[in-house]
Each structure stands twice: as structure tokens, then as C-alpha cells.
Design a protein around this motif. Structure first.
Motif, PDB file in Angstrom:
ATOM      1  N   TYR B  45       0.386  -1.119   0.340  1.00  0.00           N
ATOM      2  CA  TYR B  45       0.030   0.197   0.210  1.00  0.00           C
ATOM      3  C   TYR B  45       0.738   0.954   0.021  1.00  0.00           C
ATOM      4  CZ  TYR B  45      -3.905  -3.054   0.271  1.00  0.00           C
ATOM      5  OH  TYR B  45      -4.730  -3.948  -0.248  1.00  0.00           O
ATOM      6  N   ASN B  60      -3.453   9.760  -7.572  1.00  0.00           N
ATOM      7  CA  ASN B  60      -4.679   9.407  -7.564  1.00  0.00           C
ATOM      8  C   ASN B  60      -5.298   9.640  -6.306  1.00  0.00           C
ATOM      9  OD1 ASN B  60      -6.836   8.168  -7.171  1.00  0.00           O
ATOM     10  ND2 ASN B  60      -6.894   6.797  -8.993  1.00  0.00           N
ATOM     11  N   VAL B  63      -6.696   6.769  -4.180  1.00  0.00           N
ATOM     12  CA  VAL B  63      -5.684   6.040  -3.623  1.00  0.00           C
ATOM     13  C   VAL B  63      -4.940   5.653  -2.346  1.00  0.00           C
ATOM     14  CG1 VAL B  63      -4.439   4.039  -5.017  1.00  0.00           C
ATOM     15  CG2 VAL B  63      -5.784   4.516  -6.155  1.00  0.00           C
ATOM     16  N   ARG B  66      -7.172   5.786   0.426  1.00  0.00           N
ATOM     17  CA  ARG B  66      -7.596   4.489   0.637  1.00  0.00           C
ATOM     18  C   ARG B  66      -6.936   3.451   1.490  1.00  0.00           C
ATOM     19  NH1 ARG B  66     -11.433   0.784  -0.905  1.00  0.00           N
ATOM     20  NH2 ARG B  66     -10.330  -0.985  -0.813  1.00  0.00           N
ATOM     21  N   ASN B  67      -5.106   4.173   0.785  1.00  0.00           N
ATOM     22  CA  ASN B  67      -4.183   2.872   1.086  1.00  0.00           C
ATOM     23  C   ASN B  67      -2.915   3.958   2.663  1.00  0.00           C
ATOM     24  OD1 ASN B  67      -4.527   2.197  -1.039  1.00  0.00           O
ATOM     25  ND2 ASN B  67      -2.382   2.358  -2.013  1.00  0.00           N
ATOM     26  N   PHE B  70      -4.782   2.175   5.108  1.00  0.00           N
ATOM     27  CA  PHE B  70      -4.600   0.757   5.650  1.00  0.00           C
ATOM     28  C   PHE B  70      -3.384   0.787   6.177  1.00  0.00           C
ATOM     29  CE2 PHE B  70      -7.360  -1.364   1.708  1.00  0.00           C
ATOM     30  CZ  PHE B  70      -8.002  -1.561   2.309  1.00  0.00           C
TER      31      PHE B  70
END
Lengths: 153, 153
Positions: B45, B60, B63, B66-67, B70
Motif C-alpha cells: 500500500y 490519484n 488511492v 484509501r492506502n 490502510f
């Protein structure tokens, strides 16, 4: 530029369920290693909860809440690693995954839904409800393994 | 009953930073596998974000967000796996980890702090700030690997 457009296009098409493999173009063996890592960690954080639900480990609401949050993230991580390009890499994954991707995806969503319910239950403080939610998560793990994972001899 | 008391006591002593190894009594080789799994997923990630910061992968924001979330979870997962009981298991971990646990812990906290800053930046929408935050996370990875991980030949 072609590569950039391709990656951007993939991100658009895939939307929220973006595939990192598309962005990072991970090799099949790397994707297998990554998805196995996600399974290993799901085991690490679910194991003690299963033990609690079975009365083998003392119930600890803080541990449940923490692990449930971790599982909320982890249960989103393995799936893009089951790319069709990995079907030839040696692993316990069964061909059924690629032969019935819709069923495989339903099994993923069942797990994620049950983990979300466990996260919610873990905030409610009702030990019985929490243990029942742990049991449902465990069933979702088993249900998917039964259909899509090679049995251990 | 002794075992139950022991586990409950460990949970009390360890508080929020509970050690699952103490609860689940994981074997050293299992702990090594689990901590390596967490490192593998941090790589999965973080890799695309490093690529974005370096201009190798199209930026992005979805992305990144989200990463980053995580990574917020993943950056808490490896450390209880560096239990002293694992010091004899073959891995890239250097003895410096167990010889200077305070410094190792500082490096963990630096990473976690920088990941938290990245999570915050990713919600702000400023691409320059996000890329700078990605760079700081990368430095925290490198700083810890430099001191505590065997160099690849």
C-alpha cells in the motif's frame, strides 16, 4: 503517456474498488505473497477472538474492538491479489475462484459485512452479542475456505 | 486458571498496546511470519504512493486516501512480532532491535506519526502537501530499515 492513460482509465473503471495491481502492475508471485500476507494477518487478529468466543481465551472487550477495526481494513486487502494472472502460481487457491468469480465475490462481501457487524457489536459492549458476531465472522472465513481453498491433507 | 490469570494480567499490564502474542502465545516462527506479512502489506500500500510522489505513477487522491487509511492500521501491526523470543529465528531483523528497544520503538512511533499526518493530508486535497507527507512516511521506513534491518547484498 499510454501507460499513464491506461492506469488512470483502470482507476476510473474500477472506482472505489480500485485494483492496486492495475496501478502498480504487480507480478503474479508478488500478488500471491501479498494476498497470503493479508490472510496471515486476518488469522493473527481473528484467532484470539475465536478463542474468546469459544471460551478458550479470557474475554477482553478492548482486544475485540481493536482487532475488529484491524479486520475491517484487512478484510478488504486480499481480493485484488486473486487476479487471473496468478492462477498459475502455486498456492492453496482453487480454480473455482476464477471459474465462479461472482460466488467468490459474494463470499468476500459476506465476510466484510460480518466484520462490519462485529465492529458495531464491539462498540455496544454486550458480550453475548459480540461473541455471536465473532462466530458469524468465523463462519464467513470457513464458508469461503470450504469452496475456494485446497483442503489441508 | 493460572493461564487465564496470566493472560488477563498481561492484558492489564500492556494496556492499549496489548500484545497478542501474550494472549495467543504465538510461537516465534509464527510471530516472524506475521510481522513479515505486515511489512509486505505496508509495501503493497505504500509502493504506489511512493511512485506518485516520485511522479512515476499518476497521482490519484482516492488511492492515496484509501492506502493511507490502510497504512494507519498496518503500521500498528508488525511490532509485537519483534518479541525477544524471535531473536533466534532467521530473518533480516538485526540484533540492534533487542539491544536498543527504546530506539526501535521511537522509529515505530515516528512512522505511525508520519502515517497519521499522511492520513490528515490525504483528506485536505492539496497534492503538494500530500506528496510531501508521502515522502516523510518513506523516510520513516528507510530510517528504521537502515538501523534495524540487514542490508540486502
Amino acid at each position: 503517456m499510454n501507460k499513464k492513460l491506461l492506469a488512470a482509465g483502470a482507476a476510473l473503471v474500477l472506482g472505489a474498488g480500485f485494483s492496486l495491481s492495475a496501478l502498480a502492475q504487480a507480478k503474479p508471485d508478488v500478488m500471491v505473497k501479498q494476498r497470503q500476507a493479508a490472510m496471515t494477518l486476518q488469522g493473527k487478529y481473528f484467532g484470539p477472538l475465536a478463542g474468546m468466543a469459544q471460551g478458550k481465551v479470557p474475554f477482553n472487550a478492548n482486544v475485540v474492538a481493536r482487532n475488529a477495526e484491524f479486520l475491517g481494513a484487512l478484510s478488504q486487502m486480499p481480493w485484488d491479489g486473486f487476479d487471473a494472472s496468478t492462477s498459475g502460481v502455486k498456492s492453496a487457491a482453487l480454480p473455482a475462484i476464477w471459474n465462479d468469480m461472482a460466488k467468490f465475490k459474494s463470499a468476500q462481501e459476506l465476510l466484510q459485512g460480518n466484520v462490519a457487524k462485529l465492529v458495531a457489536a464491539s462498540k455496544g459492549g454486550n458480550e453475548g452479542a459480540i461473541k455471536a458476531a465473532i462466530g458469524d465472522v468465523g463462519k464467513s472465513c470457513g464458508g469461503c475456505h470450504d469452496n475456494f481453498r485446497e483442503k489441508k491433507q
